[in-house]
Enzyme design. Structure first.
Site, short mmCIF file in Angstrom:
data_model
loop_
_atom_site.label_atom_id
_atom_site.label_comp_id
_atom_site.label_asym_id
_atom_site.label_seq_id
_atom_site.Cartn_x
_atom_site.Cartn_y
_atom_site.Cartn_z
N GLN A 1 96.46 64.61 20.87
CA GLN A 1 97.40 63.88 19.49
C GLN A 1 96.52 64.10 18.38
OE1 GLN A 1 100.45 61.43 20.57
NE2 GLN A 1 101.02 63.12 19.02
N THR B 1 95.30 57.18 22.43
CA THR B 1 94.98 57.36 23.79
C THR B 1 95.98 58.37 24.60
OG1 THR B 1 94.14 55.17 23.92
CG2 THR B 1 94.89 55.79 26.00
N HIS B 2 96.57 59.24 23.97
CA HIS B 2 97.67 60.05 23.96
C HIS B 2 96.99 61.25 24.52
CE1 HIS B 2 100.31 57.74 20.90
NE2 HIS B 2 99.78 57.20 21.88
N THR B 3 96.25 61.14 25.71
CA THR B 3 95.67 62.50 26.45
C THR B 3 96.86 63.14 27.37
OG1 THR B 3 94.76 60.86 28.22
CG2 THR B 3 93.46 61.68 26.28
#
Lengths: 242, 591
Positions: free
Chosen positions: B347, B517-519
């Site tokens: 992101q 934390t948008h992996t």
């Protein structure tokens, strides 16, 4: 037994207080426990910083920290300094937690150099970064200032040393000065601002300075208020009101 | 020598959002389900109880609710010729652990993807021509449509008590919501939360710029609520401890508050915590899973046989388990073949801080993770790539999840990091500043992928997952374009100072600063088994009794937070298992 109150650590604290600009305290009245006399007062408020005897740091390290912590967050017209808020106690206690050994960091090798974008790649846990850093900065000072330790330099010299560490210009034998500085500053800030239960921020002094209500954690009735400052003082984890 | 447990119908790896949803759905269908969670059990009481939970030192320094990197982490490098080094300290992203997973320490931004986000490649080709997509950009269409997922977006929002305002309801635009969104079948579960000052000022600025501001859909309840499972939620009190923390107030939706209460004690459901799954066991021909092997709380190697294996770990660790277990063919970035590890994306987050004088009471200590105001005027099809120069889109928002001094106080430009100048700076900034964020999409690329590290091992002796990722020109341009638009939206408010962080040309991915934390990606869903790990039902193309719902399934990442999409995809997956797979176990899509 009354000699306990004159432990070396206590003397160091008191000595460090000498660096505090007492005149400034008198003009603002923001902070209590500022002068050496107040710090030594048996009737001082609960949590006075001089009650603490370090268990992790040795005397040389303690002396260094007394000076460095006071440079990083000094007492001034804006509010309390880190020393009188008990940040030294925080540091000593925090270094004894599993966190300071690196228990939530990945600490397996091989350890290789990498660009700064990849973050810390060293072998040392937090407490060793601090310890090795202190020893090296003191060593550097001794070599540059005729055997004087960091704490024995004047205030201006100390600030120059810290700036040298911060910018990475100062080269130390065993550790990156910048790494040491960053970790020390983080820890000093943590101690200054964390809940008093961890040893620093005595009397919630740092929260009062910035207007943080602490652990109140309930603001629904104030979300849409626009025209006045939040009116209630802080509360800490133990339920004390500031 | 391992302990062998009795066989169950389904074993679920991980007890976050996807694990809780699958456990609920599969036990509803009458299956016996065992869930293995690597972390401890957690519930609102006692784990998130006031006041202990709001200790900033424990929550945001000791990272009490996050995964310990000493046990499992990843290695990271910028390109495939570099040697990767371990992610030793938590920085850029923060996987969770324990019951609730990242779903207990998230903020609560709960978006649906736009209809066009499902067909990124064909949409770009149609609008700008095939040649517009740069070489090496490996974007793909989702093998499902917005319409396929609408009922599941809706259901997940109602499970979460999502608070917001519809912009398009049954095809009709209505005031107050996002006019660019896909059509909703009904209003949000709850109306929007009240606006803090920064969100209100964002409204003003956005309107002045001719944009269409709307409340961020927030899974932070705006009022008392009972979800379809009978779980009760209370109104969010803006405590300021969303991100990094479990909710003390039954207000932020989490697996713990919204699903676990009906699972706990349910017949046919067993939760085993401190159970570290090591691998999925396969038959010799690698076409069927026979169960999983894990270490129990005492460290004993244990085998859990099952007919169905559902991988519900955090996106990165779903991919890790697939690679370790030999499910499918690992991705090879040179020949652009293989599927496991393919299309890792992230992101594109950037922040702009606004500093005001002491008459502006922004009070950043008050916070609500998912609340605030945003615009879609630069997202999806509203972004004209021929003008902006980048593919994708993004949001600009004012969001205030709550800031405390240990979490850091942003200071105005020129303020030193220590000494009296710093004290003055933090004192001036703390109650009188807020920020906008630009959250951009992240496309996928041939050279951005996940694989096993050849050198570093986790605490259990397994190779670490290796992430190969760096910013590409497209995302750098997006960052610059969107931050400029955000800065324009700041200037109309007349702040004393602005501090922004658009990516500069040539900037590399920096893992030390928290971004998001948008992996996403790594085990993506698709319609072609040559270019995807999972079919349209999140079922492994290679091992048909393995399903892997999660953000790992995104072929690329859109401008929104992934949780809404992850929940919807998981309900979609569960429906396929219940209605199709259980009747006739085997591949649901013929390769």
């Amino acid at each position: 037994m009354s000699d306990d109150t004159q432990s070396p650590s206590r003397r160091n604290i008191i000595k460090s207080m000498v660096f505090i600009p007492i005149g400034a305290a008198a003009t603002t009245g923001v902070v209590r426990a500022l002068s050496p006399a107040t710090a030594a007062d048996a009737n001082a408020p609960e949590g006075k910083p001089d009650a603490y005897t370090p268990a992790f740091f040795n005397q040389v390290e303690w002396k260094f920290l007394n000076a460095a912590v006071d440079r990083l967050i000094p007492y001034d017209e804006h509010g309390p300094g880190a020393i009188e808020l008990g940040v030294l106690e925080f540091l000593d206690r925090h270094m004894q937690t599993p966190y300071a050994t690196g228990d939530i960091w990945y600490m397996q090798g091989p350890f290789v150099k990498a660009a700064p974008e990849f973050g810390y790649q060293g072998k040392l846990g937090l407490r060793d970064i601090i310890r090795v850093g202190i020893k090296n900065v003191d060593g550097y000072c001794a070599s540059q200032f005729g055997g004087k330790a960091f704490a024995d330099l004047d205030r201006k010299q100390q600030e120059e040393i810290l700036k040298g560490c911060e910018g990475g210009k100062l080269k130390l034998e065993d550790i990156s000065a910048k790494l040491f500085f960053t970790n020390l500053l983080n820890e000093v800030r943590n101690g200054y601002f964390a809940d008093p239960k961890h040893g620093g921020n005595k009397g919630m002094g740092a929260w009062k300075m910035i207007g943080y209500p602490g652990m109140r954690a309930d603001y629904l009735d104030w979300v849409e208020v626009r025209d006045k400052p939040y009116p209630i003082g802080p509360v800490d984890l133990a339920g004390r009101r500031g | 020598m391992s302990i062998v447990k009795n066989k169950v119908d389904a074993v679920i790896v991980g007890m976050g959002w996807t694990g809780a949803i699958m456990a609920k759905e599969l036990t509803d269908a009458g299956l016996s389900v065992v869930c293995l969670e690597r972390g401890p059990d957690r519930d609102t009481q006692p784990d998130f109880a006031y006041p202990r939970v709001v200790d900033e030192l424990e929550g945001s320094v000791h990272r009490k609710y996050l995964q310990s990197l000493s046990k499992e982490t990843v290695t990271i490098r910028h390109n495939m010729n570099d040697t990767a080094v371990p992610y030793r300290q938590m920085g850029s992203f923060k996987p969770g652990t324990g019951v609730g997973g990242a779903g207990s320490h998230w903020s609560g931004c709960h978006f649906r993807a736009l209809p066009e986000d499902f067909k990124v490649r064909s949409n770009v080709e149609q609008r700008y021509g095939k040649k517009f997509i740069p070489a090496g950009m490996t974007i793909q269409d989702f093998p499902v449509t917005y319409e396929d997922l609408e009922p599941h977006f809706d259901h997940f929002e109602y499970v979460c008590g999502t608070s917001g305002k519809a912009g398009v309801l049954n095809g009709k635009k209505i005031d107050g919501g996002n006019p660019f969104e896909g059509s909703r079948s009904r209003e949000f579960a709850l109306p929007p939360n009240p606006n803090y000052l920064g969100a209100e000022m964002f409204y003003k600025a956005a309107r002045e710029m001719g944009y269409h501001p709307y409340p961020i859909p927030a899974s932070n309840a705006s009022g008392p609520y009972v979800n379809p499972y009978g779980c009760q939620m209370g109104p969010c009190n803006f405590c300021g401890f969303c991100s990094d923390y479990g909710c003390l107030n039954y207000s932020k939706a989490s697996p713990n508050a919204c699903i676990m209460p009906v699972l706990r004690g349910r017949k046919g459901f067993e939760l085993r915590t401190l159970a570290q799954v090591l691998k999925v066991n396969l038959t010799a021909d690698k076409k069927k899973a026979t169960g999983v092997t894990y270490l129990d709380a005492q460290g004993r190697e244990t085998e859990q046989p099952a007919d169905l294996v559902v991988l519900c770990a955090f996106s990165l660790f779903n991919v890790h388990l697939m690679l370790l277990s030999g499910i499918g063919v690992p991705y090879d970035p040179v020949s652009n073949t293989g599927t496991i590890g393919r299309n890792y994306s992230y992101q594109n987050l950037n922040r702009v801080s606004l500093f005001f004088d002491e008459t502006v009471h922004a009070n950043q200590f008050m916070g609500i993770g998912g609340g605030g105001t945003t615009i879609d005027d630069l997202n999806g099809n509203q972004n004209d790539s021929t003008k902006s120069g980048f593919i994708g889109g993004g949001l600009v928002w004012a969001r205030q999840p709550g800031g405390g001094p240990v979490r850091g106080i942003a200071t105005a430009p020129g303020v030193p990091n220590w000494g009296s100048g710093w004290k003055k700076g933090v004192k001036e900034a703390f109650r009188h500043s807020f920020y906008y964020e630009v959250q951009g999409s992240c496309m996928s690329y041939q050279d951005a992928y996940l694989s096993l590290d050849p050198t570093y091992k986790d605490a259990f002796g397994r190779p670490l997952l290796r992430m190969t990722f760096d910013w590409h020109d497209n995302e750098v341009k997006a960052s610059q374009y969107l931050v400029e638009k955000a800065s324009d939206m700041c200037k109309v408010l007349g702040p004393k100072a602005i501090k922004g962080d658009a990516k500069k040309d040539g900037d590399h991915y920096n893992v030390t600063q928290y971004q998001s934390t948008h992996t996403c990606g790594g085990a993506i869903m698709g319609s072609d088994p040559k270019t995807s790990a999972l079919n349209r039902y999140l079922q492994s193309w290679d091992v048909s009794n393995v399903f892997a719902p999660g953000a790992n399934a995104f072929p690329q990442n859109n401008g929104y937070n992934p949780t809404g999409m992850v929940g919807a995809l998981t309900y979609w997956c569960a429906k396929a298992v219940r209605e199709q797979y259980l009747k006739n176990p085997g591949p649901l899509v013929q390769a």
